[in-house]
Design a protein around this motif. Structure first.
Motif, short mmCIF file in Angstrom:
data_model
loop_
_atom_site.label_atom_id
_atom_site.label_comp_id
_atom_site.label_asym_id
_atom_site.label_seq_id
_atom_site.Cartn_x
_atom_site.Cartn_y
_atom_site.Cartn_z
N ILE A 120 -8.69 0.99 27.65
CA ILE A 120 -8.38 2.43 27.05
C ILE A 120 -6.92 2.59 26.64
O ILE A 120 -6.03 2.06 27.58
CB ILE A 120 -8.76 3.45 27.80
CG1 ILE A 120 -10.17 3.42 28.21
CG2 ILE A 120 -8.11 5.02 27.43
CD1 ILE A 120 -10.62 4.54 29.19
N ARG A 136 -18.94 -0.08 19.44
CA ARG A 136 -19.20 1.26 19.96
C ARG A 136 -18.30 2.14 19.00
O ARG A 136 -17.17 1.65 18.68
CB ARG A 136 -18.92 1.72 21.35
CG ARG A 136 -20.10 1.16 22.36
CD ARG A 136 -19.72 1.56 23.49
NE ARG A 136 -20.16 3.14 23.68
CZ ARG A 136 -20.72 3.68 24.51
NH1 ARG A 136 -21.44 3.23 25.17
NH2 ARG A 136 -20.78 4.96 24.48
N HIS A 184 -13.84 -1.27 30.06
CA HIS A 184 -13.54 -0.45 29.20
C HIS A 184 -12.00 -0.63 29.07
O HIS A 184 -11.27 -0.29 29.82
CB HIS A 184 -13.74 0.99 29.36
CG HIS A 184 -15.40 1.22 29.34
ND1 HIS A 184 -15.86 2.55 29.83
CD2 HIS A 184 -16.34 0.34 29.26
CE1 HIS A 184 -17.25 2.43 29.76
NE2 HIS A 184 -17.30 1.10 29.49
N LEU A 189 -16.11 5.05 19.43
CA LEU A 189 -15.32 5.74 20.27
C LEU A 189 -14.41 6.92 19.66
O LEU A 189 -13.87 6.49 18.40
CB LEU A 189 -14.17 4.65 21.08
CG LEU A 189 -14.83 3.71 21.71
CD1 LEU A 189 -13.70 2.53 22.33
CD2 LEU A 189 -16.05 4.08 22.79
N LYS A 190 -14.30 7.85 20.54
CA LYS A 190 -13.32 8.97 20.07
C LYS A 190 -12.06 9.05 20.55
O LYS A 190 -11.11 9.84 20.20
CB LYS A 190 -14.04 10.38 20.67
CG LYS A 190 -15.22 10.66 20.14
CD LYS A 190 -15.75 12.01 20.69
CE LYS A 190 -17.38 12.30 19.99
NZ LYS A 190 -17.81 13.62 20.37
N TYR A 191 -11.65 7.84 20.97
CA TYR A 191 -10.35 7.45 21.13
C TYR A 191 -10.04 6.02 21.20
O TYR A 191 -10.91 5.06 21.11
CB TYR A 191 -10.24 7.74 22.90
CG TYR A 191 -11.02 7.09 23.64
CD1 TYR A 191 -10.99 5.83 24.30
CD2 TYR A 191 -12.32 7.73 23.99
CE1 TYR A 191 -11.77 5.16 24.86
CE2 TYR A 191 -13.23 7.13 25.03
CZ TYR A 191 -12.88 5.68 25.50
OH TYR A 191 -13.91 5.32 26.14
N TRP A 241 -14.61 -1.79 24.54
CA TRP A 241 -15.42 -2.24 25.46
C TRP A 241 -15.98 -3.51 25.41
O TRP A 241 -16.16 -4.27 24.29
CB TRP A 241 -16.93 -1.22 25.43
CG TRP A 241 -16.32 0.27 25.78
CD1 TRP A 241 -15.31 0.66 25.64
CD2 TRP A 241 -17.35 1.17 26.19
NE1 TRP A 241 -15.52 2.19 25.98
CE2 TRP A 241 -16.58 2.33 26.16
CE3 TRP A 241 -18.62 1.22 26.40
CZ2 TRP A 241 -17.19 3.87 26.66
CZ3 TRP A 241 -19.44 2.45 26.86
CH2 TRP A 241 -18.76 3.73 26.80
#
Length: 124
Positions: free
Chosen positions: A53, A34, A51, A36-38, A42
């Protein structure tokens, strides 16, 4: 409200590379590619996603260090608990057998998040 199924859980980690090694290589979870913006990763487990983080700070203490299963944790079913135990030991991860006597163990990821691995009967 009617909840129909479980979607995902999010786990905070401090070092993504170290966490990816644990969840991807040691536990063998398949990664979901994916954008991701951070910072995070995943993983797919059946119809469930996990997930990871990256967090700027992590809690440092377990609420119940004597009984890992009495802390916040994620539980996964395994086909062979002895094989899972041997895999964790081979990679130097700590284990604590379930105090209830059932076929389950608890381990900690590199950030001390608790993971339960439980051998499930085929009819469950």
């Amino acid at each position: 409200m009617q909840i129909t199924h479980y979607l995902h859980a999010a786990v905070l980690v401090s070092d993504l590379e170290r966490a990816e090694h644990f969840y991807g290589n040691v536990l063998g979870l398949p990664k979901v590619e994916r954008s991701l913006k951070y910072p995070g990763t995943w993983y797919q487990v059946g119809e469930f996603q996990l997930h990871l983080i990256v967090a700027p700070s992590m809690p440092s203490e377990l609420q119940n260090p004597e009984k890992w299963g009495r802390n916040a944790h994620i539980a996964f079913a395994v086909a062979d608990l002895d094989a899972a135990k041997n895999q964790l030991i081979a990679h130097n991860y700590p284990i604590q057998m379930s105090a209830s006597g059932r076929a389950a163990l608890f381990t900690q990821d590199p950030d001390s998040n608790i993971i339960e691995l439980s051998q499930q009967l085929a009819n469950r």
